[in-house]
Design a protein around this motif. Structure first.
Motif, PDB file in Angstrom:
ATOM      1  N   THR B  14       0.829  -1.203   0.000  1.00  0.00           N
ATOM      2  CA  THR B  14       0.000   0.000   0.000  1.00  0.00           C
ATOM      3  C   THR B  14       0.860   1.248   0.000  1.00  0.00           C
ATOM      4  N   THR B  18       0.870   4.009  -2.815  1.00  0.00           N
ATOM      5  CA  THR B  18       0.610   5.402  -2.473  1.00  0.00           C
ATOM      6  C   THR B  18       1.664   6.302  -3.110  1.00  0.00           C
ATOM      7  N   ILE B 343      -6.218   4.936  -4.686  1.00  0.00           N
ATOM      8  CA  ILE B 343      -5.423   5.766  -3.767  1.00  0.00           C
ATOM      9  C   ILE B 343      -5.273   7.162  -4.354  1.00  0.00           C
ATOM     10  N   THR B 347      -6.455  10.192  -2.270  1.00  0.00           N
ATOM     11  CA  THR B 347      -5.474  11.226  -1.944  1.00  0.00           C
ATOM     12  C   THR B 347      -5.995  12.593  -2.367  1.00  0.00           C
TER      13      THR B 347
END
Lengths: 247, 416
Positions: B14, B18, B343, B347
Motif C-alpha cells: 500500500t 501510495t 489511492i 489522496t
C-alpha cells in the motif's frame, strides 16, 4: 514431447481464434515451435499474419484458444492471473515499438517500475541500484535523471530496454523495437540486443523489416496464422560492421 | 503465524502504491488542484455552516442560562392568550396571594418574585431615556443571578411600604447620568421622583435579543399601585433549590394553583408553567435541526466535488491507457492498478478535505468579525468532513479505478 532444460519456449499446436460477429478469425492457426536458451529470433510477416497475436501469447498477455504453451517448462494455461503477472514480471522483459515510458518521470524511475510489482518486495535502495546498473549496461549511465522528453528516440528505447532487463529475465520480447527509429539508431539498438544475447538472454522480436531481421540468428516467417518458414539466418549481419559502413 | 508477514507485505504494498499515486498527482499539479477545489469548497462550507450553527446555539443557550438557574416561570393563560381570551378574567389571573402561597407552602422554592413591566420615559439630570420599569420582589436579583456594581437592592420593608426606590440598569444609568455613580441620585418617572439605590451590572441581550441593561427595577407594590395600575403580575419567576426538585416543584405548584383557582378535575389549567430546561431543549432541537439542514445543503457541494473527482479520474484513466497497459505487461496485477487509481482519488479528496478544513477554519474566523456571529468549529465536524471526503474518494474513485484494472493490456498497449 519432453520439455528439456534448455528450451525457454515450447508451443504445441497453438491456436488463437477470434470471433468478429459471424466471422471466425484464426489469428494463430496451429503453431508448434521450440525456442531454446540463448536464441535470437525474428518473427516476420505482413500485417494480419498473426505475428502480433503470437507475440501477445508468448508474453502471457493473451491465452491461447487451444494448444499448449510451456514457458520454462511451466504450462501457462494453468496459472492464475496474479501468477501470470509475476511470471511476466520476473521471467519476461518487454520492449515496445513506442517505448511506453512514463512521461515526467526520470529514466531511473522508469527502469525501477517493474521492481514495484515484484514479489517479494524489493527495498528502495536495491531498486535504485539495480535501475542505475541497467542504465549503465545500455550506455545511459549519464542520463539517469533525465525525463523521456529530454532523450532522443534511441535513448528512450534504450531506457525501455533497461526497464526490460531490470528483473534479469530469461526472455526479452520486443515488438517492432526499431519501428520508430531511424536507420542509424536502429542499428545501435540491434547492436545492444546482440550484446545482451551474447550475454545469454533469449530474445524474440517481431519485425516486418528484413534488414532488421537480418541481425537475428533465426528467422520465422508467418502467413495467415501459420509458420511458413523457420530457418537459421545464414547471412547474419553484424551491427558493428554496418555501423562502420555507414560512417 | 503466517499472518504477520502477510500483513507487513500488504502494508509495504500500500505504501508503494501510495507513492506511485502521489507521483502521478504531482505530474498534474494544476489539474489535481482544480479537481480538489470542489471538495475544498464543500468541506469548508460544511465546516463553516456547522460552526455558525453551533455558535448560534451556544449563544442562545447562554442567553437562556442568563435568565438564572433552576428557573420556573408561571404565566397566567388569560394574559398569554390575550387576543382570544374568553375565559373569566377574574378567576384566571395569578395574584399576589398566589405568589405568597407558593412561597409559603412549597418548600423546594428557594426564591420567588412576581413581575410586572411597562415601558416608560425616565427623566433625570435634564436628560431623558426610554426604559422599562420592572416591578419585582427583593428576591428577583437572586433568581436572575444578577449582581450590583454599587448600592443595594431594595428590602422587604421597602416592598411593603411601596417605596419609590429603584435599581438602575447600566445603559439607562449611562444615558441619564453619564459616567458618574447614579446611586443616591433621583430619577422621575411619570412625574414621581424615585431614589436610585443600586446600579446593576451589565447583562447584555436577553432571550429574544431584548436589551436587559435598559431597566429600572422597582418594588412590584410601587409599580402596580402607583405606576402601571396592574392588579395582577404578568408572570411569576421561581428559583428551585436544585435541579432534581424541578419536576416535583412543577407538580406541586400546579396542584396548589389548581386548588387556589378552584379548578374542578375536568378543567384545564388557567396558567402555564415553563421550565427553563424545556426552553433550552426546544431551542437546542430547533437550532441543531437548522444547522444539520444547512450543513446537508452545503454537503451537496461535496457530492458535486465527488462527481468532479470521478470525471477527472475517468479522463486520467483514458489518458493513461498506455501506461496502464505497460504496467500490466511488466507485472502489475489488476488489484495493483485498482489500488493505484483508488489511492489517487482518495489522496485527491483527502488533500481537498484538509485544505477545506483549513479554509473552513479561516472562514469561521472571518465570520466571527461579524457582530452577533460567534462560530465554533467542533472537532466532530472536522472528523465528519474528513470521513466524508475519504468516502467520496472511495465511492467516486472506484468506478474509474475498476475500469483501469479491467483493461485488456493488448488493447491498452495499442491505444493511440
Amino acid at each position: 514431447m519432453l520439455a528439456t532444460n534448455s528450451s525457454v519456449i515450447e508451443l504445441e499446436n497453438l491456436q488463437k481464434i477470434y470471433h468478429a460477429g459471424e466471422v471466425e478469425i484464426r489469428a494463430v492457426d496451429g503453431v508448434s515451435l521450440r525456442i531454446g536458451r540463448g536464441e535470437f529470433v525474428a518473427i516476420m510477416g505482413s500485417s494480419g499474419s498473426g505475428k502480433s497475436t503470437l507475440m501477445n501469447t508468448l508474453g502471457c498477455l493473451d491465452q491461447p484458444t487451444t494448444g499448449r504453451y510451456l514457458l520454462k517448462g511451466v504450462d501457462v494455461a494453468k496459472l492464475t492471473r496474479s501468477e501470470l503477472s509475476q511470471l511476466r514480471n520476473q521471467k519476461i522483459g518487454f520492449v515496445f515499438q513506442s517505448f511506453n515510458l512514463l512521461s515526467r518521470t526520470t529514466a531511473r524511475e522508469n527502469v525501477e517500475l517493474p521492481l514495484f510489482y515484484t514479489n517479494p518486495h524489493v527495498p528502495m535502495r536495491e531498486r535504485q541500484q539495480r535501475a542505475i546498473e541497467c542504465l549503465k549496461k545500455v550506455g545511459l549511465g549519464d542520463r539517469i535523471h533525465n525525463h523521456p522528453n529530454q532523450l532522443s528516440g534511441g535513448q528512450q528505447q534504450r531506457v525501455a530496454i533497461a526497464r526490460a532487463l531490470v528483473n534479469e529475465p530469461e526472455l526479452v520480447l520486443a515488438d517492432e523495437p526499431t519501428g520508430n527509429l531511424d536507420t542509424r539508431t536502429s542499428i545501435e539498438v540491434m547492436e545492444l540486443f546482440k550484446s545482451l544475447n551474447d550475454g545469454g538472454i533469449t530474445i524474440v522480436m517481431v519485425t516486418h523489416e528484413p534488414d532488421i531481421a537480418a541481425y537475428c540468428k533465426r528467422i520465422i516467417v508467418m502467413r495467415d496464422g501459420q509458420v511458413i518458414r523457420d530457418e537459421p539466418n545464414h547471412s547474419r549481419l553484424l551491427a558493428i560492421e554496418q555501423m562502420a559502413q555507414l560512417s | 503465524m503466517k499472518l504477520l508477514p502477510m500483513f507487513t507485505a500488504s502494508v509495504i504494498k500500500t505504501a508503494l502504491t501510495t507513492m506511485i499515486a502521489f507521483s502521478a498527482l504531482r505530474r498534474n499539479k494544476l489539474r489535481s488542484t482544480l479537481t480538489a477545489l470542489g471538495i475544498i469548497i464543500g468541506v469548508a462550507s460544511v465546516i463553516t455552516i456547522m460552526a455558525i450553527g453551533r455558535g448560534t446555539q451556544q449563544r442562545i443557550q447562554d442567553q437562556i442560562s442568563s435568565l438564572g438557574s433552576n428557573l420556573l416561570i408561571v404565566f397566567s393563560k388569560s394574559r398569554r392568550d390575550n387576543a382570544t381570551a374568553s375565559v373569566n378574567h377574574e378567576s384566571s389571573n395569578l395574584t399576589i396571594q398566589d405568589v405568597e402561597a407558593i412561597r409559603r407552602e412549597i418548600s423546594s422554592v428557594k426564591a420567588v418574585s412576581p413581575e410586572v413591566a411597562q415601558n416608560v420615559q425616565a427623566l433625570a439630570n435634564g436628560r431623558n431615556s426610554m426604559t422599562t420599569i420592572v416591578g419585582v420582589s427583593p428576591d428577583y436579583l437572586r433568581i436572575r443571578d444578577w449582581r450590583l456594581t454599587s448600592g443595594s437592592m431594595f428590602t422587604e420593608r421597602e416592598l411593603r411600604n411601596a417605596a419609590r426606590v429603584a435599581v438602575i440598569g447600566s445603559q439607562t444609568a449611562r444615558e441619564l447620568f453619564g459616567p458618574i455613580d447614579p446611586v443616591g441620585q433621583s430619577v422621575r418617572i411619570k412625574n414621581m421622583p424615585f431614589t436610585i439605590i443600586g446600579l446593576l451590572e451589565s447583562k447584555g441581550a436577553g432571550m429574544g435579543g431584548a436589551n436587559q441593561d435598559n431597566r429600572l427595577i422597582i418594588p412590584y407594590t410601587t409599580a402596580m399601585r402607583q405606576l402601571t395600575g396592574d392588579e395582577y403580575p404578568s408572570l411569576v419567576m421561581l428559583q428551585i433549590r436544585s435541579a432534581e426538585f424541578m419536576s416535583a416543584a412543577e407538580e406541586q405548584i400546579t396542584a396548589l394553583l389548581r386548588q387556589r383557582h378552584r379548578l374542578s378535575d375536568g378543567r384545564k389549567n388557567d396558567f402555564e408553567i415553563v421550565n427553563q430546561k424545556e426552553i433550552a431543549d426546544t431551542v437546542e432541537n430547533i437550532t441543531s435541526m437548522i444547522t444539520y439542514l444547512l450543513g446537508g445543503i452545503a454537503g451537496l457541494s461535496l457530492l458535486v466535488g465527488g462527481i468532479g473527482i470521478m470525471n477527472i479520474m475517468l479522463v486520467n484513466v483514458t489518458e493513461r491507457t498506455r501506461e496502464i497497459g505497460t504496467r500490466i505487461a511488466i507485472g502489475a496485477r489488476p488489484s495493483d492498478i485498482l489500488l493505484q487509481f483508488l489511492i489517487e482519488s482518495i489522496t485527491l479528496s483527502l488533500i481537498g478535505g484538509s485544505a477545506g478544513v483549513g479554509l473552513g477554519y479561516a472562514a469561521s474566523a472571518a465570520c466571527s468579525m461579524i457582530p452577533n456571529f460567534h462560530p465554533i468549529v467542533s472537532t466532530g465536524s472536522v472528523i465528519l468532513a474528513f470521513g466524508i471526503s475519504f468516502a467520496i474518494g472511495v465511492f467516486f474513485g472506484f468506478y474509474p479505478a475498476r475500469r483501469a484494472a479491467h483493461m485488456n493490456p493488448i488493447a491498452a498497449l495499442r491505444f493511440e
